[in-house]
Design a protein around this motif. Structure first.
Motif, PDB file in Angstrom:
ATOM      1  N   GLY A  88       0.844  -1.366  -0.039  1.00 39.40           N
ATOM      2  CA  GLY A  88      -0.117   0.036  -0.001  1.00 39.40           C
ATOM      3  C   GLY A  88       0.841   1.309   0.072  1.00 39.40           C
ATOM      4  O   GLY A  88       0.406   2.150  -0.763  1.00 39.40           O
ATOM      5  N   SER A  89       1.953   1.339   0.696  1.00 38.11           N
ATOM      6  CA  SER A  89       2.902   2.394   0.828  1.00 38.11           C
ATOM      7  C   SER A  89       3.769   2.280  -0.305  1.00 38.11           C
ATOM      8  O   SER A  89       4.496   1.201  -0.843  1.00 38.11           O
ATOM      9  N   LEU A  90       3.865   3.434  -1.192  1.00 39.67           N
ATOM     10  CA  LEU A  90       4.551   3.337  -2.504  1.00 39.67           C
ATOM     11  C   LEU A  90       6.352   3.531  -1.874  1.00 39.67           C
ATOM     12  O   LEU A  90       6.480   3.986  -1.030  1.00 39.67           O
ATOM     13  N   GLY A  91       6.975   3.039  -3.105  1.00 38.84           N
ATOM     14  CA  GLY A  91       8.296   3.337  -2.864  1.00 38.84           C
ATOM     15  C   GLY A  91       9.111   2.209  -2.228  1.00 38.84           C
ATOM     16  O   GLY A  91      10.380   2.236  -2.249  1.00 38.84           O
ATOM     17  N   GLN A  92       8.564   1.209  -1.886  1.00 34.49           N
ATOM     18  CA  GLN A  92       9.232   0.016  -1.167  1.00 34.49           C
ATOM     19  C   GLN A  92       9.603  -1.386  -2.087  1.00 34.49           C
ATOM     20  O   GLN A  92      10.316  -2.133  -1.651  1.00 34.49           O
ATOM     21  N   GLY A  93       8.962  -1.414  -3.267  1.00 33.26           N
ATOM     22  CA  GLY A  93       8.729  -2.689  -4.003  1.00 33.26           C
ATOM     23  C   GLY A  93      10.385  -2.941  -4.366  1.00 33.26           C
ATOM     24  O   GLY A  93      10.739  -4.094  -4.455  1.00 33.26           O
ATOM     25  N   LEU A  94      11.200  -1.942  -4.909  1.00 33.59           N
ATOM     26  CA  LEU A  94      12.463  -2.139  -5.485  1.00 33.59           C
ATOM     27  C   LEU A  94      13.351  -2.703  -4.468  1.00 33.59           C
ATOM     28  O   LEU A  94      14.223  -3.651  -4.582  1.00 33.59           O
ATOM     29  N   SER A  95      13.021  -2.114  -3.173  1.00 34.69           N
ATOM     30  CA  SER A  95      13.953  -2.670  -2.234  1.00 34.69           C
ATOM     31  C   SER A  95      13.641  -4.069  -1.744  1.00 34.69           C
ATOM     32  O   SER A  95      14.625  -4.763  -1.749  1.00 34.69           O
ATOM     33  N   VAL A  96      12.431  -4.413  -1.707  1.00 35.05           N
ATOM     34  CA  VAL A  96      11.832  -5.869  -1.312  1.00 35.05           C
ATOM     35  C   VAL A  96      12.644  -6.691  -2.497  1.00 35.05           C
ATOM     36  O   VAL A  96      13.099  -7.772  -2.374  1.00 35.05           O
ATOM     37  N   ALA A  97      12.291  -6.207  -3.707  1.00 37.23           N
ATOM     38  CA  ALA A  97      12.737  -7.378  -4.915  1.00 37.23           C
ATOM     39  C   ALA A  97      14.089  -7.384  -4.925  1.00 37.23           C
ATOM     40  O   ALA A  97      14.823  -8.545  -5.108  1.00 37.23           O
TER      41      ALA A  97
END
Length: 296
Positions: A133-142
């Protein structure tokens, strides 16, 4: 449309033709507008624009096993949706590739549903590995997931999708620095470059500038493609796969149109988070005809 069995694995270069993928994409778009309309809530614009990518990954590119769902995804390609508000397309593709019953799409955004407006892991919905839900986190997780696969000797690939407006989040650029420095070369990231965000055109709101030059300066191999044409998109993904394993991650700047497939929604930020009314839904469904509709 048949769902996957418990033992079925979707393998890379699966036999789906472009014509078959187009039919799946149209059905997914029907799901999107119907889901959002039913609860008068949700984000149809970006969902419609990213349909070709998710259909390509789940029905053609990725090696993944819908059932039984393995949260760790050991030995499987992984996908992370960073811009979680486009959950309608994600839920539809997950259901139609066999992760959970298609009929469950009818519970979208309802109380006690596993299909909340933004994906959440506490709902235990198969296919969802992070709350986004919070934007900006996906690249870090991936990046972390891809690095873990490398450390574990897992040869699989990690894919992630971000919105272009989302690139205004600083955490994206921290991850963009980290991945090339640590040679995370089993990672392929996509930016949905539709030029729109909730408040208007991205060039007026934040000003992203030359994204190719930015990511290249950070050490990424950068490709550009048309994200709404299967032939072009699949060719770019294949090219990107050929660049993996060479010490740097791959970034695909994917030009799309918000609302693609429904003419009155296309190209406007106004459909970022607005549901169609009854008349608009009927018009959209007439434009999204498939040979054999399998609406939930």
């Amino acid at each position: 449309m048949a769902q996957s069995t418990a033992s079925e694995t979707h393998a890379p270069e699966a036999t789906k033709s472009v014509a078959e993928l187009q039919q799946i994409a149209t059905q997914v778009r029907r799901d999107i507008v119907r889901m959002v309309h039913a609860v008068n809530s949700g984000h149809p614009g970006g969902s419609l624009g990213c349909t070709e990518l998710l259909v390509s990954l789940y029905f053609k590119v990725m090696q993944h096993t819908p059932e039984p769902f393995d949260m760790n995804g050991i030995g499987q390609d992984l996908f992370f949706l960073s811009n979680g508000h486009i959950s309608p397309v994600f839920y539809s593709v997950l259901a139609r590739s066999g992760y959970f019953p298609v009929s469950e799409l009818a519970t979208f955004r309802k109380l006690n549903s596993r299909l909340q407006g933004h994906p959440a892991t506490h709902e235990h919905l198969p296919g969802i590995r992070i709350a986004s839900g919070s934007l900006g986190q996906g690249l870090s997780v991936a990046t972390g997931a891809a690095q873990a696969k490398k450390l574990n000797g897992d040869q699989s690939t990690v894919f992630v999708l971000m919105g272009d407006g989302e690139l205004e989040e600083g955490q994206i650029w921290e991850a963009a620095l980290y991945a090339p420095h640590h040679k995370v070369d089993n990672l392929m990231a996509f930016v949905d470059r539709n030029g729109q965000q909730i408040d208007g055109p991205t060039d007026k709101i934040g000003g992203l500038g030359d994204l190719r030059a930015k990511f290249e300066a950070f050490g990424w191999r950068v490709l550009e493609t048309d994200g709404n044409q299967f032939e072009t998109l699949l060719a770019t993904i294949k090219e990107g796969q050929g660049l993996l394993g060479q010490g740097v991650p791959v970034m695909v700047l994917m030009d799309t149109q918000m609302g693609f497939g429904v003419d009155f929604m296309m190209g406007s930020h106004k459909w970022h988070g607005v549901a169609p009314n009854d008349e608009q839904l009927a018009t959209a469904l007439k434009q999204l005809e498939v040979e054999k509709a399998s609406d939930y």
